[in-house]
Write an enzyme that holds these catalytic residues in place. Structure first.
Site, PDB file in Angstrom:
ATOM      1  N   TYR A 149       0.854  -1.192   0.000  1.00 40.50           N
ATOM      2  CA  TYR A 149       0.000   0.000   0.000  1.00 40.50           C
ATOM      3  C   TYR A 149       0.890   1.242   0.000  1.00 40.50           C
ATOM      4  CZ  TYR A 149       0.144  -0.418   5.249  1.00 40.50           C
ATOM      5  OH  TYR A 149       0.499  -0.544   6.571  1.00 40.50           O
ATOM      6  N   CYS A 150       0.402   2.282  -0.658  1.00 36.03           N
ATOM      7  CA  CYS A 150       1.126   3.535  -0.874  1.00 36.03           C
ATOM      8  C   CYS A 150       2.532   3.294  -1.434  1.00 36.03           C
ATOM      9  CB  CYS A 150       1.215   4.343   0.424  1.00 36.03           C
ATOM     10  SG  CYS A 150       1.601   6.102   0.157  1.00 36.03           S
ATOM     11  N   PRO A 151       2.628   2.616  -2.589  1.00 37.09           N
ATOM     12  CA  PRO A 151       3.937   2.339  -3.165  1.00 37.09           C
ATOM     13  C   PRO A 151       4.628   3.597  -3.669  1.00 37.09           C
ATOM     14  CG  PRO A 151       2.205   1.742  -4.708  1.00 37.09           C
ATOM     15  CD  PRO A 151       1.520   2.117  -3.428  1.00 37.09           C
TER      16      PRO A 151
END
Length: 288
Positions: A149-151
């Site tokens: 998540y949130c790369p």
């Protein structure tokens, strides 16, 4: 011409911590104080700031998350998990925060004659984290973990598993390099929840924005990756010890009148943003 500084060595820092701040709110306050500190450091230019905070059961959304075609339906995932949620005042996508996650900002003055590039800002934080955990003998990589998540380009990982993400926020002459560190707790539960949020929010529709296909197998906690018991407070102390060892002078931060006034303005802006973005789903408890 001014020379570029090494902000990890021989620098002065004021320390601000959510456990000792004079504000009772434990959600919006962290973001309002962060912006206020960027302004303070950018104005005075003679020192930096360190900002540590944790939050209880909070999902921090990015502005892009609000563009999900079924955004309001997706928020029910967090409600089901009894999570608070808000839209932050900086970029990126959703991240999960609770007592096992340490949020930390390295807030620096930006010399107007020697601009700090985005990459240079990220590299300061990367170096600090690598130094802090060097004794464990594990290689910390920085590259995008696409299924996290949130790369982002400066995802921090060990053996291909992400434990931290870095972001930046710049206001006038101040720069905040911000990181979340998944230290302990159930990273699988955090990751599965964010995965479900995107699955509900997209409902298999094709959109022009890119949202991650979150895979719990590519994320982990630091205590697992370093194979040693860790606590959030312990990691915080290790970071401070690293800076002290590098010759940095640390002192308690001052909540002077100027900072408090800037905080009030930033706090109100955060509330207004979230009332606009979340409408009837905005949790009034976040502003108390």
């Amino acid at each position: 011409m001014s020379e570029k500084k090494d902000y990890l060595s021989q620098q002065a820092y004021e320390l601000y911590d959510s456990t000792s701040m004079p504000f009772t709110n434990q959600f919006i306050s962290h973001f309002a104080l962060g912006d206020s500190l960027i302004k303070k450091i950018g104005t005075h230019q003679s020192f930096g700031a360190l900002h540590f905070w944790t939050a209880s059961e909070l999902v921090i959304l990015g502005m892009m998350d609000t563009k999900l075609p079924f955004f309001k339906d997706a928020l029910n995932v967090f409600i089901h998990h009894q999570q608070h949620f808000l839209v932050r005042n900086s970029g990126g996508l959703a991240v999960a925060s609770n007592e096992g996650v340490l949020n930390f900002s390295l807030i620096l003055p930006e010399d107007p004659l020697v601009k700090m590039s985005i990459t240079e800002g990220y590299e300061f934080m990367l170096r600090l984290i690598r130094q802090t955990f060097k004794a464990y003998g594990k290689k910390i990589d920085a590259y995008e973990i696409e299924e996290s998540y949130c790369p982002g380009d400066f995802d921090l990982s060990i053996d291909g598993k992400k434990f931290a993400g870095i972001a930046q926020r710049r206001l006038k002459k101040g720069v905040a390099i911000m990181i979340y560190l998944s230290v302990t707790g159930s990273q699988d539960k955090r990751t599965e929840m964010i995965r479900d949020f995107y699955q509900v929010g997209l409902a298999n529709e094709t959109v022009k924005w890119h949202f991650p296909k979150v895979n719990p197998a590519v994320m982990a906690n630091l205590d697992e990756l370093l194979e040693t018991p860790l606590t959030v407070d312990g990691v915080k102390q290790r970071i401070l010890e690293t800076l002290t060892t590098n010759g940095c002078l640390l002192s308690d931060g001052h909540y002077d009148l100027e900072l408090k006034e800037d905080y009030k303005l930033a706090y109100q802006k955060m509330i207004e943003r979230n009332e606009q973005m979340l409408a009837e789903t905005f949790d009034e408890e976040l502003s108390r």
